[in-house]
Motif scaffolding. Sequence first.
Motif, short mmCIF file in Angstrom:
data_model
loop_
_atom_site.label_atom_id
_atom_site.label_comp_id
_atom_site.label_asym_id
_atom_site.label_seq_id
_atom_site.Cartn_x
_atom_site.Cartn_y
_atom_site.Cartn_z
N GLY A 172 0.80 -1.23 0.00
CA GLY A 172 0.00 0.00 0.00
C GLY A 172 0.83 1.27 0.00
O GLY A 172 1.79 1.43 -0.77
N SER A 229 2.97 2.28 2.10
CA SER A 229 4.38 2.04 2.42
C SER A 229 5.15 1.62 1.17
O SER A 229 6.33 1.93 1.01
N ILE A 245 9.22 -1.83 4.84
CA ILE A 245 8.63 -0.56 5.30
C ILE A 245 7.21 -0.84 5.75
O ILE A 245 6.43 -1.45 5.01
N GLN A 270 4.10 0.99 8.47
CA GLN A 270 3.66 1.87 9.55
C GLN A 270 3.41 1.03 10.81
O GLN A 270 3.96 1.29 11.86
N SER A 271 2.53 0.02 10.65
CA SER A 271 2.09 -0.75 11.82
C SER A 271 3.17 -1.70 12.32
O SER A 271 3.20 -2.04 13.50
N THR A 297 2.00 -5.87 9.35
CA THR A 297 1.37 -6.34 8.12
C THR A 297 1.84 -7.76 7.80
O THR A 297 3.04 -8.02 7.64
N SER A 325 -3.27 6.39 5.47
CA SER A 325 -1.95 6.82 5.93
C SER A 325 -1.60 8.20 5.41
O SER A 325 -1.73 8.46 4.21
N GLN A 368 8.05 8.15 6.50
CA GLN A 368 8.81 7.08 5.83
C GLN A 368 9.70 7.68 4.75
O GLN A 368 10.88 7.32 4.61
N LYS A 424 -5.15 7.58 -1.92
CA LYS A 424 -5.85 8.33 -0.86
C LYS A 424 -7.29 8.62 -1.28
O LYS A 424 -8.21 8.45 -0.50
N GLU A 447 -9.50 5.28 -1.47
CA GLU A 447 -9.81 4.57 -0.23
C GLU A 447 -10.78 5.32 0.67
O GLU A 447 -11.56 4.69 1.38
N VAL A 496 -3.15 -4.72 8.73
CA VAL A 496 -3.62 -5.89 7.96
C VAL A 496 -2.86 -7.14 8.42
O VAL A 496 -1.84 -7.51 7.85
C1 F6R Z 1 -3.30 3.31 2.80
C2 F6R Z 1 -2.86 2.43 3.85
C3 F6R Z 1 -2.46 1.05 3.48
C4 F6R Z 1 -1.18 0.66 4.25
C5 F6R Z 1 -0.85 -0.82 4.00
C6 F6R Z 1 0.45 -1.20 4.67
O1 F6R Z 1 -3.63 4.57 3.28
O2 F6R Z 1 -2.82 2.80 4.98
O3 F6R Z 1 -2.28 0.92 2.12
O4 F6R Z 1 -0.16 1.48 3.82
O5 F6R Z 1 -1.88 -1.61 4.48
O6 F6R Z 1 0.38 -1.00 6.04
P1 F6R Z 1 1.69 -0.91 6.93
O7 F6R Z 1 2.42 0.31 6.52
O8 F6R Z 1 1.19 -0.84 8.34
O9 F6R Z 1 2.48 -2.15 6.65
#
Ligand code: F6R
Length: 620
Positions: free
Chosen positions: A313, A315, A358, A360-361, A364, A412, A419, A497, A500, A617
């Motif tokens: 996504g 990232s 890479i 965020q969470s 994944t 995101s 990032q 963006k 979604e 996810v």
């Molecule tokens: C889009 C969004 C998703 C995440 C993707 C990866 O706005 O949030 O596409 O970027 O699910 O998530 P992370 O970065 O947590 O691995």
Amino acid sequence: MCGIVAYVGSRRAYPILIKGLQRLEYRGYDSAGIGLIENNKIVTYKKDGKVNDLISFIGDSSTDGTIGIGHTRWATHGPPNQINSHPHSSSNGKFSLIHNGIIENYLTLKIALEKKGHVFISDTDSEVLIHLIEDVYNSLEKKSSSNNDLLYQAIIIALNEVIGAYAIVILEQGNTQEIFAARKGSPLVIGIGNEEYFVASDASPIIEFTNKVIYLNDGEVAKLNKNEDVIVKTIENKIKSPYVQELEQTLESIEKGGYDHFMLKEIFEQPKSIIDTLRGRINPKTNDIILGGIIDHESRILSADRIIIIACGTSWHSGLIGEYLIEDLARINVEVEYASEFRYKNPILTKKDVVIAISQSGETADTLAALELAKEKGALTLGICNVVGSSITRTTSGGTYTHAGPEIGVASTKAFTTQVTVLTLIALRLSQLKSTVERNNYDFLIKELRLVPQKIEKLLLQNDMIKEIALKFYKATNFLYLGRGVNFPVALEGALKLKEISYIHAEGYPAAEMKHGPIALIDDEMPIVVIANRKDNYEKVVSNIQEVKARGGKLIAIVTEGDQEVKSLADYCIEIPKCFREISPLLTIIPLQLLSYHIALLRECNVDQPRNLAKSVTVE
Ligand code: F6R
């Protein structure tokens, strides 16, 4: 995805569970439920829809217990209805379970249990798991003279039969002193209070009560008795001493702070979050970059055959920008892969490769699995993550935190820009080590990077103007986003963006690629967003803009302040402050985030929790 919260102690559990579930709403879900022990009996309330629907459904029913579990379900096995919602009970109603993850061999287990007389009422894999635990418990009970820790043992034995991912919490009828929690592949945090324990999918439901936490590791099962210390065993039945950490997160960081939506708050937080990303990483006197989590691996990175970036996504989009920057500035070969594809394509990987995940969470599932594969093949694995202590950070040999702070909006925003900031730092650091960028240019780039937060502040002042543009286009059914070079991934991100959160079909394309297909879509109804900043193939983008204009498309251009040429062609222009090409994605993305936000609002969409989407996810 599914959210878990649980409590054992002497406070009323219900408000803690409900508030906890509300804090976890951002993860994405379609039904919710809680289980409490009252008068020694497990009472369960479940409802499809949102946590507020659950609250109305419970109404004035009794909710007095001091122990309980709560769950938000993101449907995988079976539709989001009341029966499939969690908690799920064993046949005799003695045990109740909440689960996040997927039990891959649930069908085999289910058939075996049905043969033994178990009857299932839901479509879920989770119900199979609690029946399996009950089945093991029953056979242990027959053999054993005491009931001491029988459930703990049964959970451990049962989990050995499970293939898949889980974070679970279990209640036992009549037992108001303890809950049991286990994890493999799905996150779980234990909060330690005063003769009380909290459990949750992440720290957000816990920080209000305690900052002492334990992040359970894969394959660990915890017994949380309010009168005892935490006991942690592995599923091999070995005692582990848990590592108690102090949370740095604050309560304000997970609240809206006066903004209408988390997404808007997080867009406006970007100047601050980028300052936090940069903090302590650039020597103010020498401009040298210090990345503590990578420093020990620098020589291996420099001698690597290539860097492979894996992500999903948004990232993945920041990874694409990283590819442009690292190749351009440090002249190291970079490949960017969707983690979900990479893990199944039998990739060629050697000890000479460096794999950067890479996320965020940091949770994944696809990214984690791809990373584990890379590790198995001997590649050096590094992470760029936001969530401290997350699974990816614990799987990698090193890496860099983005320090964006909690990102609650599903779409995101600040995670992306932080990032990209980290990737810019990495590219610049490598360029310094390889002497591929002249010192003067390097110093200019560092100066530019430091100026980004104040330039974003300036850009954010255009919010009302962007809202006006949104008003003109919010009824559109399709959008095209075009960019070139380092701003091509920004076009992809802008399109993501929009789709979604507003459910408008949108596609991102390299501007020049438009004439190889998407140009057929252009008519006088079609809005086209073009990133046309001065320092990035400007003349080429102007030609692409002419091609759009010639076909009547409606042009929204992101231009450098003072631009005249594109302004004379475009229907609407949003100016970004002057900046170097390498730094420009950190600015060009801001108006695209705001445009999506306002369009989604005008379409009355749920901006923070768009339909069907999950923040973290944790299933593939
Ligand atoms: C889009 C969004 C998703 C995440 C993707 C990866 O706005 O949030 O596409 O970027 O699910 O998530 P992370 O970065 O947590 O691995």
